[in-house]
Design a protein around this motif. Structure first.
Motif, mmCIF file in Angstrom:
data_model
loop_
_atom_site.group_PDB
_atom_site.id
_atom_site.type_symbol
_atom_site.label_atom_id
_atom_site.label_comp_id
_atom_site.label_asym_id
_atom_site.label_seq_id
_atom_site.Cartn_x
_atom_site.Cartn_y
_atom_site.Cartn_z
ATOM 1 N N SER A 140 0.829 -1.208 0.000
ATOM 2 C CA SER A 140 0.000 0.000 0.000
ATOM 3 C C SER A 140 0.866 1.260 0.000
ATOM 4 O O SER A 140 0.596 2.215 -0.737
ATOM 5 C CB SER A 140 -0.925 -0.016 1.224
ATOM 6 O OG SER A 140 -1.659 1.187 1.320
ATOM 7 N N VAL A 141 1.923 1.237 0.823
ATOM 8 C CA VAL A 141 2.843 2.388 0.878
ATOM 9 C C VAL A 141 3.536 2.566 -0.460
ATOM 10 O O VAL A 141 3.696 3.690 -0.954
ATOM 11 C CB VAL A 141 3.878 2.189 2.007
ATOM 12 C CG1 VAL A 141 4.990 3.242 1.914
ATOM 13 C CG2 VAL A 141 3.198 2.265 3.362
ATOM 14 N N ALA A 173 1.275 4.319 -2.881
ATOM 15 C CA ALA A 173 1.157 5.748 -2.575
ATOM 16 C C ALA A 173 2.431 6.499 -2.966
ATOM 17 O O ALA A 173 2.374 7.617 -3.500
ATOM 18 C CB ALA A 173 0.862 5.931 -1.086
ATOM 19 N N GLU A 174 3.593 5.880 -2.718
ATOM 20 C CA GLU A 174 4.863 6.510 -3.065
ATOM 21 C C GLU A 174 5.015 6.631 -4.579
ATOM 22 O O GLU A 174 5.615 7.594 -5.069
ATOM 23 C CB GLU A 174 6.025 5.714 -2.479
ATOM 24 C CG GLU A 174 6.125 5.777 -0.965
ATOM 25 C CD GLU A 174 6.502 7.169 -0.463
ATOM 26 O OE1 GLU A 174 7.462 7.756 -0.966
ATOM 27 O OE2 GLU A 174 5.801 7.666 0.441
ATOM 28 N N THR A 195 2.640 7.224 -6.722
ATOM 29 C CA THR A 195 1.880 8.416 -7.106
ATOM 30 C C THR A 195 2.651 9.681 -6.727
ATOM 31 O O THR A 195 2.718 10.643 -7.507
ATOM 32 C CB THR A 195 0.508 8.418 -6.395
ATOM 33 O OG1 THR A 195 -0.190 7.220 -6.726
ATOM 34 C CG2 THR A 195 -0.307 9.626 -6.816
ATOM 35 N N LYS A 196 3.227 9.661 -5.552
ATOM 36 C CA LYS A 196 4.015 10.809 -5.097
ATOM 37 C C LYS A 196 5.244 11.019 -5.971
ATOM 38 O O LYS A 196 5.691 12.156 -6.191
ATOM 39 C CB LYS A 196 4.430 10.580 -3.639
ATOM 40 C CG LYS A 196 5.100 11.765 -2.973
ATOM 41 C CD LYS A 196 5.410 11.436 -1.525
ATOM 42 C CE LYS A 196 6.120 12.584 -0.832
ATOM 43 N NZ LYS A 196 6.447 12.241 0.592
#
Length: 516
Positions: A493-494, A497-498, A500-501
């Protein structure tokens, strides 16, 4: 003010006899050892005004005579201390400020208020054995063997150390002497002075955690000269965190030592184009060994204290998560013990001494098999530092841009490679920053740091899976699998998200035009 140059080494008190009887020491001595008792009083204000200005002020009694001294400035790299020093005889155990010379260090004492506020802060009491040495190249030095204690109020700290003070010639024989003594005497490089240890004792502070300092290079330097300055900067960063690593439990000391190792290895990689990779092999092999000892400890530190700690807060009371956390903590402690053992080893001391000797060799570095006066490599070593760095930074910037054009389709392995290029580019930009406009350079380095952080976060999720595979099998396999599954799901999950970042961070990096 005159400059004092000395190599500081500490040793166990029970090794003194072995040192004094060593045949090499006897063969180099040009005088018999002279023993004396020394009492020293260090002064400062209650706010440590002198310390903040990197100045030590002391009164020393040798026999019946008193000497007033000021020391300051300079540097300490791989145990070699270079400081400005001024001394003058005084009548007794009271400072005589009128005798302080009109110099950069002396002007600190122009303030009557500061002089009035100076008070004895701590003392040293020790026995000193001094002998003169002459080496085969006619370098002359003085060896002082000091054994005693530092006293601040009701607390004291013992010490036993050697000061090899250079009187004339090159520092290189001092390092070689230490290397020759090392098999018989368990020496350690000393990065701090008696004054610095006294301040720690008086304040109760632990050794400071030291981050990388700005590299002081100028446009007039050649690439070879810049290389020496950069390597010294990296070694200072490494050695300054050694005491904290060995004495304290804070994981930041390990982190800074690992960063220092990455910086110095990056420096060797950068300048292999100017010298020769083969010229660096003996050094880089030992640096690689040390990185291998520290790397797992840092990986487990990050995983246990950051990744796993965050996950456990979201699953309070989860029995198997708590078991997993304790098992991982035990592995983390083991790897930290391995790292500390490596830093405390004779191999580490020998590596640092060889690096110090290598940096102080007059013909350093000469690529094997090439004449000193000819060859493309020497031309590059003599190239102006700015010209060399501009070509290097442009080349690595292009490498990063290639990764950026394929960003959406990069595999975890490719993202790891991109992270390494970004990290190396950041180190290079920091090394040469002083040669370029400050504002543009700062913005570029900041955007690189942000890119590196995101890529590092993504890499941490990959490392988490690798570390979990090292766990020994437990009795409750189903419960353990559940806990591991939670961690892996969290990591996935992290990572998403990373990712996308990362796209936003890359867009921000591209908006910063190259500063070179």
């Amino acid at each position: 003010m005159p400059t004092e140059i000395e190599l500081k080494l500490r040793l166990p008190a029970d090794s003194i006899v072995r040192l004094q009887r060593h045949p090499l020491l006897k063969s180099l001595s040009t005088s018999r050892p002279v023993a004396e008792k020394i009492h020293t009083v260090y002064y400062d204000t209650s706010d440590y005004d002198l310390k903040r200005n990197n100045v030590a002020f002391r009164l020393r009694r040798i026999g019946k005579n008193w000497i007033q001294s000021i020391k300051g400035g300079g540097s300490a790299v791989a145990g070699l201390h270079q400081r400005y020093e001024w001394e003058a005889p005084v009548l007794g155990a009271q400072p005589e400020f009128k005798k302080i010379p009109n110099s950069a260090l002396g002007r600190i004492f122009d303030s009557d208020t500061l002089c009035e506020q100076l008070r004895p802060l701590f003392t040293t009491e020790f026995k000193r054995s001094t002998r003169s040495l002459r080496f085969m190249d006619n370098t002359e030095a003085e060896l002082c063997l000091d054994q005693g204690k530092i006293v601040a109020g009701n607390v004291s700290m013992p010490f036993c150390e050697i000061e090899l003070e250079l009187k004339s010639g090159s520092p290189l024989p001092l390092f070689q002497l230490a290397l020759d003594l090392l098999p018989a005497v368990p020496l350690r490089l000393e990065s701090v002075s008696k004054a610095e240890r006294g301040y720690r004792l008086a304040s109760g502070d632990k050794p400071p955690m030291v981050k990388a300092a700005q590299v002081s290079i100028v446009t007039e330097m050649s690439s070879g000269e810049a290389f020496q300055v950069i390597v010294r900067n990296c070694l200072d960063h490494l050695h300054s965190n050694e005491a904290g690593m060995l004495e304290c439990g804070d994981i930041e000391y390990l982190h800074q030592m690992r960063v220092a190792l990455r910086r110095v290895r990056s420096a060797f990689s950068i300048f292999s184009k100017a010298f020769s990779k083969s010229a660096f092999v003996p050094v880089t092999q030992e640096l690689k060994w040390l990185s291998g000892q520290l790397g797992p400890a840092r990986d487990w530190d990050v995983f246990v204290t950051e990744t796993l700690a965050d996950i456990c807060t979201q699953f309070p009371g989860h029995a198997e998560m708590m078991v997993l956390q304790e098992k991982c903590e035990q592995i983390r402690r083991h790897h930290n013990d391995v790292a500390r053992k490596a830093i405390g080893s004779t191999r580490y001391t020998e590596m640092m001494l060889r690096l110090g000797a290598w940096l102080n060799a007059e013909s350093w570095p000469v690529p094997p098999g090439l004449p000193v006066s000819t060859g493309l490599l020497e031309v590059r070593a003599k190239m102006p530092a700015k010209e060399f760095s501009t070509g290097l930074l442009a080349h690595r910037h292009k490498q990063l841009k290639k990764y950026g054009r394929k960003l959406k389709n990069l595999s975890p392995r490719a993202l790891h490679s991109m992270r390494i290029v970004a990290k190396k580019q950041r180190y290079a930009a920091e090394f040469f920053a002083a040669l370029y406009p400050h504002g543009k350079t700062k913005r570029y380095i900041k955007s690189l740091a942000e890119l590196q952080d995101v890529l590092g976060g993504m890499n941490d999720t990959v490392v988490a899976g690798q570390l979990l595979s090292e766990l020994p099998a437990g009795e409750n396999r189903s419960g353990e699998h559940e806990a591991i599954g939670i961690v892996l799901g969290w990591a996935a999950s992290v990572a998403l998200a990373e990712k996308t970042k990362l796209n936003r961070t890359w867009a921000g990096f591209e908006r910063n035009s190259p500063f070179w």
